[in-house]
Write a protein that holds these residues in place. Structure first.
Motif, PDB file in Angstrom:
ATOM      1  N   ILE A  61       3.945   3.341  -3.692  1.00  0.00           N
ATOM      2  CA  ILE A  61       5.301   3.438  -3.157  1.00  0.00           C
ATOM      3  C   ILE A  61       5.695   2.105  -2.515  1.00  0.00           C
ATOM      4  CG2 ILE A  61       6.761   4.505  -1.384  1.00  0.00           C
ATOM      5  CD1 ILE A  61       5.285   7.109  -1.849  1.00  0.00           C
ATOM      6  N   ASP A  62       6.906   1.661  -2.787  1.00  0.00           N
ATOM      7  CA  ASP A  62       7.442   0.439  -2.165  1.00  0.00           C
ATOM      8  C   ASP A  62       8.151   0.855  -0.873  1.00  0.00           C
ATOM      9  OD1 ASP A  62       8.843  -1.805  -1.375  1.00  0.00           O
ATOM     10  OD2 ASP A  62       9.290  -2.438  -3.420  1.00  0.00           O
ATOM     11  N   TRP A  63       7.471   0.668   0.250  1.00  0.00           N
ATOM     12  CA  TRP A  63       8.025   1.121   1.524  1.00  0.00           C
ATOM     13  C   TRP A  63       9.206   0.265   1.970  1.00  0.00           C
ATOM     14  CZ3 TRP A  63       6.697   5.793   2.641  1.00  0.00           C
ATOM     15  CH2 TRP A  63       5.473   6.287   2.194  1.00  0.00           C
ATOM     16  N   ARG A  64       9.242  -0.964   1.520  1.00  0.00           N
ATOM     17  CA  ARG A  64      10.388  -1.810   1.850  1.00  0.00           C
ATOM     18  C   ARG A  64      11.652  -1.269   1.187  1.00  0.00           C
ATOM     19  NH1 ARG A  64       9.759  -8.183   1.211  1.00  0.00           N
ATOM     20  NH2 ARG A  64       8.232  -7.663   2.840  1.00  0.00           N
ATOM     21  N   ALA A  65      11.519  -0.850  -0.091  1.00  0.00           N
ATOM     22  CA  ALA A  65      12.657  -0.256  -0.789  1.00  0.00           C
ATOM     23  C   ALA A  65      13.077   1.046  -0.112  1.00  0.00           C
ATOM     24  CB  ALA A  65      12.305   0.003  -2.249  1.00  0.00           C
ATOM     25  N   TYR A  66      12.075   1.818   0.376  1.00  0.00           N
ATOM     26  CA  TYR A  66      12.391   3.064   1.088  1.00  0.00           C
ATOM     27  C   TYR A  66      13.185   2.777   2.356  1.00  0.00           C
ATOM     28  CZ  TYR A  66      11.835   7.221   3.962  1.00  0.00           C
ATOM     29  OH  TYR A  66      12.088   8.300   4.767  1.00  0.00           O
ATOM     30  N   GLY A  67      12.785   1.716   3.069  1.00  0.00           N
ATOM     31  CA  GLY A  67      13.491   1.360   4.298  1.00  0.00           C
ATOM     32  C   GLY A  67      14.937   0.981   4.055  1.00  0.00           C
ATOM     33  N   LYS A  68      15.205   0.405   2.880  1.00  0.00           N
ATOM     34  CA  LYS A  68      16.570  -0.037   2.569  1.00  0.00           C
ATOM     35  C   LYS A  68      17.422   1.081   1.977  1.00  0.00           C
ATOM     36  CE  LYS A  68      15.464  -4.906   1.705  1.00  0.00           C
ATOM     37  NZ  LYS A  68      15.465  -5.998   0.692  1.00  0.00           N
ATOM     38  N   THR A  69      16.797   1.966   1.212  1.00  0.00           N
ATOM     39  CA  THR A  69      17.569   2.968   0.461  1.00  0.00           C
ATOM     40  C   THR A  69      17.361   4.398   0.936  1.00  0.00           C
ATOM     41  OG1 THR A  69      15.834   3.330  -1.195  1.00  0.00           O
ATOM     42  CG2 THR A  69      17.375   1.500  -1.586  1.00  0.00           C
ATOM     43  N   GLY A  70      16.262   4.640   1.661  1.00  0.00           N
ATOM     44  CA  GLY A  70      15.943   6.008   2.054  1.00  0.00           C
ATOM     45  C   GLY A  70      15.388   6.824   0.905  1.00  0.00           C
ATOM     46  N   LYS A  71      15.050   6.145  -0.220  1.00  0.00           N
ATOM     47  CA  LYS A  71      14.499   6.825  -1.384  1.00  0.00           C
ATOM     48  C   LYS A  71      13.158   6.198  -1.749  1.00  0.00           C
ATOM     49  CE  LYS A  71      19.057   7.902  -3.321  1.00  0.00           C
ATOM     50  NZ  LYS A  71      19.944   7.758  -4.494  1.00  0.00           N
ATOM     51  N   TYR A  72      12.313   6.998  -2.369  1.00  0.00           N
ATOM     52  CA  TYR A  72      10.988   6.530  -2.749  1.00  0.00           C
ATOM     53  C   TYR A  72      11.024   5.918  -4.154  1.00  0.00           C
ATOM     54  CZ  TYR A  72       9.368   9.327   1.213  1.00  0.00           C
ATOM     55  OH  TYR A  72       9.184   9.851   2.456  1.00  0.00           O
ATOM     56  N   TYR A  73      10.505   4.693  -4.260  1.00  0.00           N
ATOM     57  CA  TYR A  73      10.380   4.033  -5.547  1.00  0.00           C
ATOM     58  C   TYR A  73       8.941   3.575  -5.738  1.00  0.00           C
ATOM     59  CZ  TYR A  73      15.433   3.989  -5.897  1.00  0.00           C
ATOM     60  OH  TYR A  73      16.742   4.367  -5.978  1.00  0.00           O
ATOM     61  N   ILE A  74       8.486   3.642  -6.964  1.00  0.00           N
ATOM     62  CA  ILE A  74       7.128   3.249  -7.316  1.00  0.00           C
ATOM     63  C   ILE A  74       7.152   1.846  -7.916  1.00  0.00           C
ATOM     64  CG2 ILE A  74       5.178   3.725  -8.868  1.00  0.00           C
ATOM     65  CD1 ILE A  74       5.349   5.680  -6.604  1.00  0.00           C
ATOM     66  N   LYS A  75       6.266   0.981  -7.426  1.00  0.00           N
ATOM     67  CA  LYS A  75       6.122  -0.339  -8.029  1.00  0.00           C
ATOM     68  C   LYS A  75       5.386  -0.192  -9.353  1.00  0.00           C
ATOM     69  CE  LYS A  75       5.894  -3.339  -3.953  1.00  0.00           C
ATOM     70  NZ  LYS A  75       5.039  -4.325  -3.211  1.00  0.00           N
ATOM     71  N   GLU A  76       5.934  -0.824 -10.381  1.00  0.00           N
ATOM     72  CA  GLU A  76       5.248  -0.832 -11.664  1.00  0.00           C
ATOM     73  C   GLU A  76       4.815  -2.249 -11.983  1.00  0.00           C
ATOM     74  OE1 GLU A  76       7.922   1.049 -14.491  1.00  0.00           O
ATOM     75  OE2 GLU A  76       6.683   2.828 -14.372  1.00  0.00           O
ATOM     76  N   PHE A  77       3.632  -2.376 -12.567  1.00  0.00           N
ATOM     77  CA  PHE A  77       3.137  -3.691 -12.908  1.00  0.00           C
ATOM     78  C   PHE A  77       3.833  -4.191 -14.172  1.00  0.00           C
ATOM     79  CE2 PHE A  77      -0.251  -1.528 -10.609  1.00  0.00           C
ATOM     80  CZ  PHE A  77      -0.422  -2.422  -9.555  1.00  0.00           C
ATOM     81  N   GLU A  78       3.874  -5.506 -14.330  1.00  0.00           N
ATOM     82  CA  GLU A  78       4.637  -6.114 -15.422  1.00  0.00           C
ATOM     83  C   GLU A  78       4.212  -5.593 -16.788  1.00  0.00           C
ATOM     84  OE1 GLU A  78       5.595 -10.571 -17.088  1.00  0.00           O
ATOM     85  OE2 GLU A  78       5.339 -10.231 -14.949  1.00  0.00           O
ATOM     86  N   GLU A  79       2.901  -5.393 -16.975  1.00  0.00           N
ATOM     87  CA  GLU A  79       2.471  -4.927 -18.286  1.00  0.00           C
ATOM     88  C   GLU A  79       2.930  -3.500 -18.572  1.00  0.00           C
ATOM     89  OE1 GLU A  79       0.501  -5.886 -15.867  1.00  0.00           O
ATOM     90  OE2 GLU A  79      -1.234  -4.583 -15.574  1.00  0.00           O
ATOM     91  N   GLU A  80       3.310  -2.749 -17.530  1.00  0.00           N
ATOM     92  CA  GLU A  80       3.783  -1.388 -17.718  1.00  0.00           C
ATOM     93  C   GLU A  80       5.279  -1.349 -18.017  1.00  0.00           C
ATOM     94  OE1 GLU A  80       0.929   1.317 -14.932  1.00  0.00           O
ATOM     95  OE2 GLU A  80       2.439   0.137 -13.910  1.00  0.00           O
ATOM     96  N   THR A  81       6.013  -2.340 -17.502  1.00  0.00           N
ATOM     97  CA  THR A  81       7.465  -2.314 -17.669  1.00  0.00           C
ATOM     98  C   THR A  81       7.913  -3.105 -18.897  1.00  0.00           C
ATOM     99  OG1 THR A  81       7.694  -4.231 -16.198  1.00  0.00           O
ATOM    100  CG2 THR A  81       7.864  -2.051 -15.208  1.00  0.00           C
ATOM    101  N   ASN A  82       7.145  -4.124 -19.295  1.00  0.00           N
ATOM    102  CA  ASN A  82       7.542  -4.926 -20.440  1.00  0.00           C
ATOM    103  C   ASN A  82       7.360  -4.155 -21.733  1.00  0.00           C
ATOM    104  OD1 ASN A  82       6.503  -8.229 -19.264  1.00  0.00           O
ATOM    105  ND2 ASN A  82       8.249  -6.948 -18.775  1.00  0.00           N
TER     106      ASN A  82
END
Length: 299
Positions: A61-82
């Motif tokens: 979980i990207d807690w910084r993104a949660y702090g900004k949006t109030g929503k939970y987002y998962i960090k994905e590694f580059e090989e997973e997103t490309n």
């Protein structure tokens, strides 16, 4: 005309000439619109993130993104997103038709340029294949900074050719595709649909994901002709026929609707998404359909 109106009008965009300019104008405008769209947080806004779902590892979980949006987002590694993406462009004669709007071929090349720009911006490897009865040109997928320029140059130099042979082309193309890929197919699909079904089933067996973008001229859907008209086969210049449109319209519309239904059934059979566009439709319809498909299949 405002910049938004221009980016929504394929004929107005064609006046810019260079595909690089067209693609940037369309995609940048489209991505700005994503701030208010349901796609936010799936593909464009967070290129290395996706929404958290029960079962995901909490440590990602990207807690910084949660702090900004109030929503939970998962960090994905580059090989997973490309991804490896192939844009496949039909250059057959029938794509050269255009009357009240730009030709289907011009529309298709602009759409291909838009997809190239979008995919490259998402840091996906993107390539291009053009074909008519056979594969004409091919650029392998790459994330190189120059890949967009190379693809646009090939699209701008391409011309419509002879007849279509979708199944024959795919039969040779599929074995060369490296690992699971996304295939964006731009065509009018005026070909033997039974043979096409066999070819698409082969994509399916190799676990490729195919998105079908059917390009039609408004006249092909509506058949608005009223005066005696000479129809010319764009895939065989010697084939011409002078007809009375009033007598032909009923037969034509029946055959056209049958063809469209068979194409829809083919899409359902293979599980590949199909979007039919006319050459007056804004390109954001196709880009939105692509993001919707990616978001749905990822989840």
């Amino acid at each position: 005309m405002s910049s938004q109106q221009v980016s929504d009008d394929p004929s107005a965009l064609a006046k810019f000439g260079r595909l690089e300019v067209v693609a940037k104008l369309v995609v940048e405008g489209f991505m700005i619109g994503q701030h208010k769209s349901p796609f936010k947080g799936s593909s464009v806004e967070f290129i290395e993130h996706r929404q958290y779902y029960p079962g995901d590892e909490v440590r990602h979980i990207d807690w910084r993104a949660y702090g900004k949006t109030g929503k939970y987002y998962i960090k994905e590694f580059e090989e997973e997103t490309n991804l490896r993406s192939y844009v496949i462009m039909d250059c057959s004669g029938s794509m050269g038709y255009g009357s009240s709007t730009i030709s289907k071929f011009a529309y298709g090349t602009q759409l291909a340029a838009c997809f190239t720009y979008l995919l490259h911006r998402q840091r996906d490897a993107v390539g291009l294949t053009t074909f008519d009865t056979k594969i004409r040109d091919r650029i392998e997928p790459s994330t190189s900074p120059k890949i967009v320029q190379h693809i646009n140059q090939l699209l701008e130099s391409s011309k419509t050719g002879s007849e279509t042979s979708l199944s024959a082309v795919f039969e040779k193309l599929i074995p060369t595709l490296k690992r699971r890929s996304i295939v964006i197919l731009i065509s009018d699909f005026f070909d033997d649909l039974k043979a096409l079904r066999t070819a698409l089933s082969s994509f399916q067996r190799h676990h490729h994901e195919v998105l079908l973008f059917q390009i039609l001229a408004p006249e092909e859907r509506d058949f608005p002709f009223s005066k005696p008209t000479q129809f010319r086969n764009l895939e065989d210049v010697q084939d011409k026929l002078l007809v009375d449109p009033h007598r032909l319209r009923t037969i034509y519309m029946e055959q056209f609707e049958k063809f469209e239904q068979e194409l829809t059934d083919l899409s359902a059979h293979t599980g590949f998404d199909l979007l039919t566009l006319t050459t007056s439709d804004p390109y954001h319809k196709a880009l939105g359909a692509y993001l919707s498909s990616r978001s749905r299949r990822t989840r």
